[in-house]
Design a protein around this motif. Structure first.
Motif, PDB file in Angstrom:
ATOM      1  N   GLN A  17      87.613  15.956  44.457  1.00  0.00           N
ATOM      2  CA  GLN A  17      86.980  17.107  43.543  1.00  0.00           C
ATOM      3  C   GLN A  17      87.373  18.327  44.064  1.00  0.00           C
ATOM      4  O   GLN A  17      87.599  18.938  44.977  1.00  0.00           O
ATOM      5  CB  GLN A  17      85.467  16.856  43.722  1.00  0.00           C
ATOM      6  N   GLN A  18      88.210  19.176  43.031  1.00  0.00           N
ATOM      7  CA  GLN A  18      88.432  20.501  43.344  1.00  0.00           C
ATOM      8  C   GLN A  18      87.048  21.562  43.105  1.00  0.00           C
ATOM      9  O   GLN A  18      85.993  21.124  42.748  1.00  0.00           O
ATOM     10  CB  GLN A  18      89.393  20.750  42.028  1.00  0.00           C
ATOM     11  N   SER A  19      87.249  22.463  43.775  1.00  0.00           N
ATOM     12  CA  SER A  19      86.202  23.542  43.815  1.00  0.00           C
ATOM     13  C   SER A  19      85.828  24.167  42.381  1.00  0.00           C
ATOM     14  O   SER A  19      86.757  24.044  41.329  1.00  0.00           O
ATOM     15  CB  SER A  19      86.780  24.860  44.306  1.00  0.00           C
ATOM     16  N   SER A  20      84.615  24.437  42.281  1.00  0.00           N
ATOM     17  CA  SER A  20      84.409  24.868  41.211  1.00  0.00           C
ATOM     18  C   SER A  20      84.978  26.160  40.705  1.00  0.00           C
ATOM     19  O   SER A  20      84.722  26.417  38.955  1.00  0.00           O
ATOM     20  CB  SER A  20      82.701  24.993  40.912  1.00  0.00           C
ATOM     21  N   ASP A  21      85.651  26.907  41.169  1.00  0.00           N
ATOM     22  CA  ASP A  21      86.414  28.159  40.896  1.00  0.00           C
ATOM     23  C   ASP A  21      87.557  27.554  39.828  1.00  0.00           C
ATOM     24  O   ASP A  21      88.034  28.506  39.362  1.00  0.00           O
ATOM     25  CB  ASP A  21      87.016  28.767  42.327  1.00  0.00           C
TER      26      ASP A  21
ATOM     27  N   GLN B  72      87.123  25.912  37.449  1.00  0.00           N
ATOM     28  CA  GLN B  72      86.496  25.569  36.253  1.00  0.00           C
ATOM     29  C   GLN B  72      86.830  26.684  35.357  1.00  0.00           C
ATOM     30  O   GLN B  72      86.151  27.897  35.356  1.00  0.00           O
ATOM     31  CB  GLN B  72      85.267  25.203  36.126  1.00  0.00           C
TER      32      GLN B  72
ATOM     33  N   ARG C   4      89.519  25.105  30.071  1.00  0.00           N
ATOM     34  CA  ARG C   4      90.263  24.120  30.675  1.00  0.00           C
ATOM     35  C   ARG C   4      89.962  22.481  30.114  1.00  0.00           C
ATOM     36  O   ARG C   4      88.832  22.337  29.835  1.00  0.00           O
ATOM     37  CB  ARG C   4      89.759  23.775  32.019  1.00  0.00           C
TER      38      ARG C   4
ATOM     39  N   PRO D  57      89.841  17.330  33.819  1.00  0.00           N
ATOM     40  CA  PRO D  57      88.750  17.261  34.733  1.00  0.00           C
ATOM     41  C   PRO D  57      89.036  17.913  36.006  1.00  0.00           C
ATOM     42  O   PRO D  57      90.154  18.276  36.360  1.00  0.00           O
ATOM     43  CB  PRO D  57      88.355  15.804  34.836  1.00  0.00           C
ATOM     44  N   LEU D  58      88.094  18.216  36.979  1.00  0.00           N
ATOM     45  CA  LEU D  58      88.315  18.924  38.116  1.00  0.00           C
ATOM     46  C   LEU D  58      88.730  17.976  39.172  1.00  0.00           C
ATOM     47  O   LEU D  58      89.340  18.197  40.175  1.00  0.00           O
ATOM     48  CB  LEU D  58      86.881  19.623  38.586  1.00  0.00           C
TER      49      LEU D  58
END
Length: 273
Positions: A50-54, A56, A60, A63-64
């Motif tokens: 999972q990537q950072s919410s930054d 988002q 986009r 998905p992250l």
């Protein structure tokens, strides 16, 4: 050990197995009735990071999370039963199968095996000098449609029709000597290739579910026998060499990734705060 090093190491192991498979095919390019081996590969392990919410951002679409793999491995080896080319030999004991079928062979240890190789010859019966058996190039007995060794008069000349019916000729006397047993694989994946270009049932396989007598199939699906010819290997040397070059390049790439990963680890270990 970091992820890149694990991925490269696992990939190199799988690629080496594929190289071994290609080498085996090339080595048997002149083996009578040999069937090409093919391999399929699958991911060893895939996880979602999972990537950072930054990340988002408005608009986009992706998905992250992103997939992180750890290389691939050889999942299974299958046999390509494509018909090989037929070569006329002039030897009446050479038999080639046209269609989807196998000769049934009895090995010295009593195991029934199957083969496409039809380079047979007549071997005298050590118990009865007036009879002889049909055997393959390893001395294994060829079986008839009833599952018994084929016995012919000693010194006879054999005439075999397309259905496998044998007529033994001694002088002016003709004698029916039975019918060659052909079996058709219903599930080729349940056959394992062994030494001597033979196939046997895989452990746990039920013979009725894997093989059926060719004579029980509809007439248009039955294989036939061609006397005086042999089936060549279905390995295409040009394709094998092209595939080998691709696999070698993939191996070099994985090896370079492993070296780069090792270099980065050394640099990190030598850093001074």
């Amino acid at each position: 050990m970091n992820n890149s090093m694990i991925t490269a190491m696992v990939s190199m192991s799988g690629i080496q197995q594929r190289l071994d498979l290609i080498a085996d095919n090339i080595a048997n390019i002149n083996t009578v009735g040999y069937k090409r081996k093919e391999a399929s590969f699958e991911d060893t392990l895939t996880s979602v990071m999972q990537q950072s919410s930054d990340f988002q951002l408005p608009g986009r679409a992706t998905p992250l999370g992103f997939n992180m793999g750890f290389g691939s491995r050889m999942g299974e080896v299958t046999l390509n039963f494509t018909q090989g080319s037929l070569q006329e030999t002039g030897n009446m004991m050479d038999l080639a199968i046209q269609g989807n079928a196998l000769f049934e062979i009895l090995t010295p240890d009593g195991v029934r095996a199957y083969t496409r190789a039809g380079d047979f010859h007549i071997q005298p019966n050590p118990v009865d000098g007036e009879t002889a058996f049909i055997v393959n190039n390893q001395g294994h007995l060829l079986l008839n449609s009833e599952g018994a060794p084929i016995e012919v008069p000693a010194g006879s000349t054999l005439s075999i029709d397309g259905e496998g019916n044998i007529t033994a000729v001694v002088g002016t006397t003709e004698t029916a000597a039975g019918r060659i047993g052909l079996v058709t694989p219903l599930r080729p994946e349940a056959l394992e290739q062994k030494d001597g270009n033979l196939f046997v049932l895989a452990p746990g396989a039920v013979i009725e579910e894997v093989l059926t007598a060719t004579s029980e199939l509809p007439q248009n699906e039955q294989a036939s026998i061609r006397q005086g010819a042999l089936e060549s290997s279905n390995v295409d040397l040009a394709n094998e060499m092209a595939e080998m070059m691709q696999v070698q390049r993939a191996y070099q790439l994985a090896a370079r990734a492993l070296t780069s990963s090792d270099t980065m680890m050394n640099l990190a270990n030598n850093l001074r705060g």
